[in-house]
Design an enzyme around this catalytic site. Structure first.
Site, PDB file in Angstrom:
ATOM      1  N   LYS A 209       0.815  -1.208   0.000  1.00 41.37           N
ATOM      2  CA  LYS A 209       0.000   0.000   0.000  1.00 41.37           C
ATOM      3  C   LYS A 209       0.853   1.265   0.000  1.00 41.37           C
ATOM      4  CE  LYS A 209      -3.908  -2.084  -0.119  1.00 41.37           C
ATOM      5  NZ  LYS A 209      -4.719  -1.980  -1.330  1.00 41.37           N
ATOM      6  N   GLY A 210       2.081   1.123  -0.481  1.00 44.91           N
ATOM      7  CA  GLY A 210       2.967   2.281  -0.535  1.00 44.91           C
ATOM      8  C   GLY A 210       2.875   3.050  -1.836  1.00 44.91           C
ATOM      9  N   GLY A 211       2.074   2.567  -2.771  1.00 42.12           N
ATOM     10  CA  GLY A 211       1.907   3.268  -4.045  1.00 42.12           C
ATOM     11  C   GLY A 211       2.849   2.804  -5.128  1.00 42.12           C
ATOM     12  N   THR A 212       3.420   1.625  -4.961  1.00 47.54           N
ATOM     13  CA  THR A 212       4.367   1.125  -5.963  1.00 47.54           C
ATOM     14  C   THR A 212       3.688   0.862  -7.298  1.00 47.54           C
ATOM     15  OG1 THR A 212       4.057  -1.077  -5.035  1.00 47.54           O
ATOM     16  CG2 THR A 212       5.990   0.142  -4.323  1.00 47.54           C
ATOM     17  N   ARG A 213       2.451   0.446  -7.259  1.00 50.97           N
ATOM     18  CA  ARG A 213       1.738   0.183  -8.508  1.00 50.97           C
ATOM     19  C   ARG A 213       1.568   1.467  -9.332  1.00 50.97           C
ATOM     20  NH1 ARG A 213       1.143  -4.405 -11.369  1.00 50.97           N
ATOM     21  NH2 ARG A 213      -0.078  -3.823 -13.164  1.00 50.97           N
TER      22      ARG A 213
HETATM   23  N1  LIG Z   1      -0.231   9.375  -5.390  1.00 55.27           N
HETATM   24  C1  LIG Z   1      -0.917   8.694  -4.484  1.00 55.27           C
HETATM   25  N2  LIG Z   1      -1.361   9.320  -3.377  1.00 55.27           N
HETATM   26  C2  LIG Z   1      -2.045   8.638  -2.436  1.00 55.27           C
HETATM   27  N3  LIG Z   1      -2.335   7.330  -2.516  1.00 55.27           N
HETATM   28  C3  LIG Z   1      -1.921   6.692  -3.601  1.00 55.27           C
HETATM   29  C4  LIG Z   1      -1.184   7.315  -4.633  1.00 55.27           C
HETATM   30  N4  LIG Z   1      -0.907   6.383  -5.578  1.00 55.27           N
HETATM   31  C5  LIG Z   1      -1.448   5.238  -5.155  1.00 55.27           C
HETATM   32  N5  LIG Z   1      -2.065   5.422  -3.975  1.00 55.27           N
HETATM   33  C6  LIG Z   1      -2.767   4.421  -3.195  1.00 55.27           C
HETATM   34  O1  LIG Z   1      -1.835   3.436  -2.808  1.00 55.27           O
HETATM   35  C7  LIG Z   1      -2.522   2.185  -2.651  1.00 55.27           C
HETATM   36  C8  LIG Z   1      -1.864   1.130  -3.496  1.00 55.27           C
HETATM   37  O2  LIG Z   1      -0.512   0.981  -3.134  1.00 55.27           O
HETATM   38  P1  LIG Z   1       0.338  -0.228  -3.742  1.00 55.27           P
HETATM   39  O3  LIG Z   1       0.293  -0.175  -5.231  1.00 55.27           O
HETATM   40  O4  LIG Z   1       1.693  -0.207  -3.120  1.00 55.27           O
HETATM   41  O5  LIG Z   1      -0.508  -1.462  -3.265  1.00 55.27           O
HETATM   42  S1  LIG Z   1      -0.103  -2.946  -3.068  1.00 55.27           S
HETATM   43  O6  LIG Z   1       0.341  -3.127  -1.690  1.00 55.27           O
HETATM   44  O7  LIG Z   1       0.949  -3.322  -4.034  1.00 55.27           O
HETATM   45  O8  LIG Z   1      -1.329  -3.688  -3.308  1.00 55.27           O
HETATM   46  C9  LIG Z   1      -3.933   2.427  -3.101  1.00 55.27           C
HETATM   47  O9  LIG Z   1      -4.694   2.637  -1.955  1.00 55.27           O
HETATM   48  P2  LIG Z   1      -6.094   1.907  -1.699  1.00 55.27           P
HETATM   49  O10 LIG Z   1      -7.003   2.446  -2.775  1.00 55.27           O
HETATM   50  O11 LIG Z   1      -6.507   2.338  -0.323  1.00 55.27           O
HETATM   51  O12 LIG Z   1      -5.850   0.429  -1.825  1.00 55.27           O
HETATM   52  C10 LIG Z   1      -3.825   3.658  -3.943  1.00 55.27           C
HETATM   53  O13 LIG Z   1      -5.033   4.354  -4.023  1.00 55.27           O
END
Ligand SMILES: Nc1ncnc2c1ncn2[C@@H]1O[C@H](COP(=O)(O)OS(=O)(=O)O)[C@@H](OP(=O)(O)O)[C@H]1O
EC number: 2.8.2.-
Length: 97
Positions: free
Chosen positions: A59-63
């Site tokens: 959930k760190g935004g790696t995607r």
């Molecule tokens: N720029 C930015 N700002 C704030 N939040 C953001 C951003 N980019 C991605 N996201 C949110 O990050 C969540 C996905 O993170 P990951 O891609 O690392 O998810 S995972 O752990 O690999 O599944 C996912 O959160 P959730 O929607 O709560 O799942 C994304 O909405």
């Protein structure tokens, strides 16, 4: 959270991965050419180690980062997280390519 030096790794959305054909088309449109001396196979395209890695917590935004980088025509990114370092390391570098 992000370190350079190796691949763009990511997850289960296989359909979103860039194919060799798509990459070749993008490169042709972009006027760029292949780099490096990677091995090539008809089934899997180039087999080479990653040039960049995305590392992050869940959930760190790696995607989102991967999808932004993937827009570049010279980037080919995997669609499925290979989990090389945590689950498949014993399979070796040949598996990782
Ligand atoms: N720029 C930015 N700002 C704030 N939040 C953001 C951003 N980019 C991605 N996201 C949110 O990050 C969540 C996905 O993170 P990951 O891609 O690392 O998810 S995972 O752990 O690999 O599944 C996912 O959160 P959730 O929607 O709560 O799942 C994304 O909405």
């Amino acid at each position: 959270m992000i370190t350079a030096q190796s691949a763009l790794l990511e997850r289960e959305a296989q359909e979103s991965s860039t194919t060799d054909e798509e990459l070749a088309g993008r490169r042709a449109a972009n006027g760029s050419s292949e780099r490096g001396g990677a091995a090539s196979t008809p089934d899997y395209g180039e087999k080479k180690l990653p040039q960049a890695l995305i590392i992050g917590v869940k959930k760190g935004g790696t995607r989102a980062l991967l999808e932004a980088i993937r827009v570049h025509p010279d980037v080919r990114a995997v669609g499925v997280e290979p989990h090389f370092f945590d689950r498949n390391y014993e399979k070796g570098l040949e598996w990782y390519r």
